[in-house]
Design an enzyme around this catalytic site. Structure first.
Site, PDB file in Angstrom:
ATOM      1  N   ASP A 137      72.535  -3.561 -26.985  1.00  0.00           N
ATOM      2  CA  ASP A 137      71.156  -2.267 -27.540  1.00  0.00           C
ATOM      3  C   ASP A 137      71.397  -0.864 -27.883  1.00  0.00           C
ATOM      4  OD1 ASP A 137      68.569  -0.822 -26.944  1.00  0.00           O
ATOM      5  OD2 ASP A 137      68.571  -1.490 -24.939  1.00  0.00           O
ATOM      6  N   ASN A 163      59.341  -6.534 -28.289  1.00  0.00           N
ATOM      7  CA  ASN A 163      59.234  -5.144 -29.010  1.00  0.00           C
ATOM      8  C   ASN A 163      58.550  -5.555 -30.450  1.00  0.00           C
ATOM      9  OD1 ASN A 163      63.236  -6.513 -29.750  1.00  0.00           O
ATOM     10  ND2 ASN A 163      61.707  -4.944 -28.330  1.00  0.00           N
TER      11      ASN A 163
HETATM   12  C1  IPE Z   1      68.227  -2.686 -30.021  1.00  0.00           C
HETATM   13  O1  IPE Z   1      68.454  -1.868 -30.975  1.00  0.00           O
HETATM   14  C2  IPE Z   1      68.293  -4.109 -31.278  1.00  0.00           C
HETATM   15  C3  IPE Z   1      66.543  -4.240 -30.543  1.00  0.00           C
HETATM   16  C4  IPE Z   1      65.788  -4.372 -29.687  1.00  0.00           C
HETATM   17  C5  IPE Z   1      66.197  -5.501 -31.533  1.00  0.00           C
HETATM   18  P1  IPE Z   1      66.851  -0.675 -29.747  1.00  0.00           P
HETATM   19  O2  IPE Z   1      67.145  -0.633 -31.407  1.00  0.00           O
HETATM   20  O3  IPE Z   1      66.249  -1.120 -28.727  1.00  0.00           O
HETATM   21  O4  IPE Z   1      68.423   1.033 -29.744  1.00  0.00           O
HETATM   22  P2  IPE Z   1      67.759   1.908 -29.202  1.00  0.00           P
HETATM   23  O5  IPE Z   1      67.765   1.594 -27.668  1.00  0.00           O
HETATM   24  O6  IPE Z   1      66.599   2.793 -29.358  1.00  0.00           O
HETATM   25  O7  IPE Z   1      68.738   2.941 -29.646  1.00  0.00           O
HETATM   26 MG    MG Z   2      66.666  -0.121 -26.980  1.00  0.00          MG
END
Ligand code: IPE
Ligand code: MG
Length: 235
Positions: A20, A68
């Site tokens: 993350d 997501n």
């Molecule tokens: C993690 O990075 C990747 C996925 C969930 C695909 P994020 O996109 O959640 O990064 P932050 O939390 O906004 O920094």
């Molecule tokens: Mg994230």
């Protein structure tokens, strides 16, 4: 095997990683979030190669959760494209290293081209005997448990009563061992990842953003794991 690997003992059999912080990594640099995801994918590849130097048999990454999907459309589409591109470009290298790719998650609902890329990666590497690389793509822990129950109900050879072992065989992870060490960067929560399989895993949280999580950070996590006293509810 790397020098460090010989020094750390015991090592986990199964590591699960929740990478993350890609978005924050990009935002800190004034870059679009997708640049962070690209860095994240590149780092995943570096870490797969590094972990493969250890005698660690299973590594499972949380690539994309069922939740997501609620992100803005361009980010979701961009992520799907990135992964397709990644499979195209890197599958050969992973296969050469005798790594077996497993998909942990729901296929339905993914774009057809991505489904094809996943199927290709899984079937090409199906007979490999090295490290098992699980990619949780379109994965949710609760969805997995519900899917397992439905799979059991639809199985003509189902056992009348389930126990923990037979139930677990209906999960996406099938015959994979439980998670020994779960690493999460940038946040301190499970976010619906491998709920059943992490019942007794050691959890390692770090504030490091995923694209910055390097070999030294993995070694730190493994060293801490080697010092934990696992009791599985006993004394
Ligand atoms: C993690 O990075 C990747 C996925 C969930 C695909 P994020 O996109 O959640 O990064 P932050 O939390 O906004 O920094
Ligand atoms: Mg994230």
């Amino acid at each position: 095997m790397s020098l460090t690997a010989e020094k750390i003992s015991p090592l986990p059999t199964h590591i699960a990683i929740v990478p993350d912080g890609n978005g924050r990594w990009a935002e800190k640099r004034g870059l679009p979030r997708l640049n962070g995801h690209r860095e994240g994918v590149l780092n995943m590849l570096r870490m797969i190669q590094y972990i493969n130097e250890y005698p660690i048999k299973y590594v499972t990454f949380y690539g994309f959760s069922t939740e997501n999907r609620n992100r803005p459309e361009p980010e979701v589409k961009g992520l799907f494209k990135l992964v397709e591109h990644f499979v195209d470009e890197q599958l050969g290298k992973i296969h050469e290293k005798n790594i077996k790719i497993r998909h942990i998650g729901r296929m339905s609902g993914l774009p057809e081209s991505l489904q094809n890329a996943i199927t290709k990666a899984v079937s090409l590497t199906a007979n490999n005997t090295g490290m098992n690389l699980g990619i949780a793509w379109n994965y949710g822990g609760r969805a997995e448990i519900v899917d397992a129950i439905n799979k059991w109900a639809a199985d003509p050879n189902r056992p009348q009563t389930l126990d923990e072992k037979s139930f677990a065989s209906y999960l996406y992870t099938g015959d994979m061992p439980e998670v020994d060490l779960l690493i999460r960067t940038a946040e301190k929560r499970l976010s619906n990842f491998l709920l059943w399989q992490s019942a007794y895993s050691e959890i390692y949280f770090t504030d490091v953003l995923w694209p910055d999580f390097d070999k030294a950070e993995i070694d730190k996590a493994l060293t801490e794991y080697s010092k934990r006293n696992r009791r599985f509810g006993g004394l």
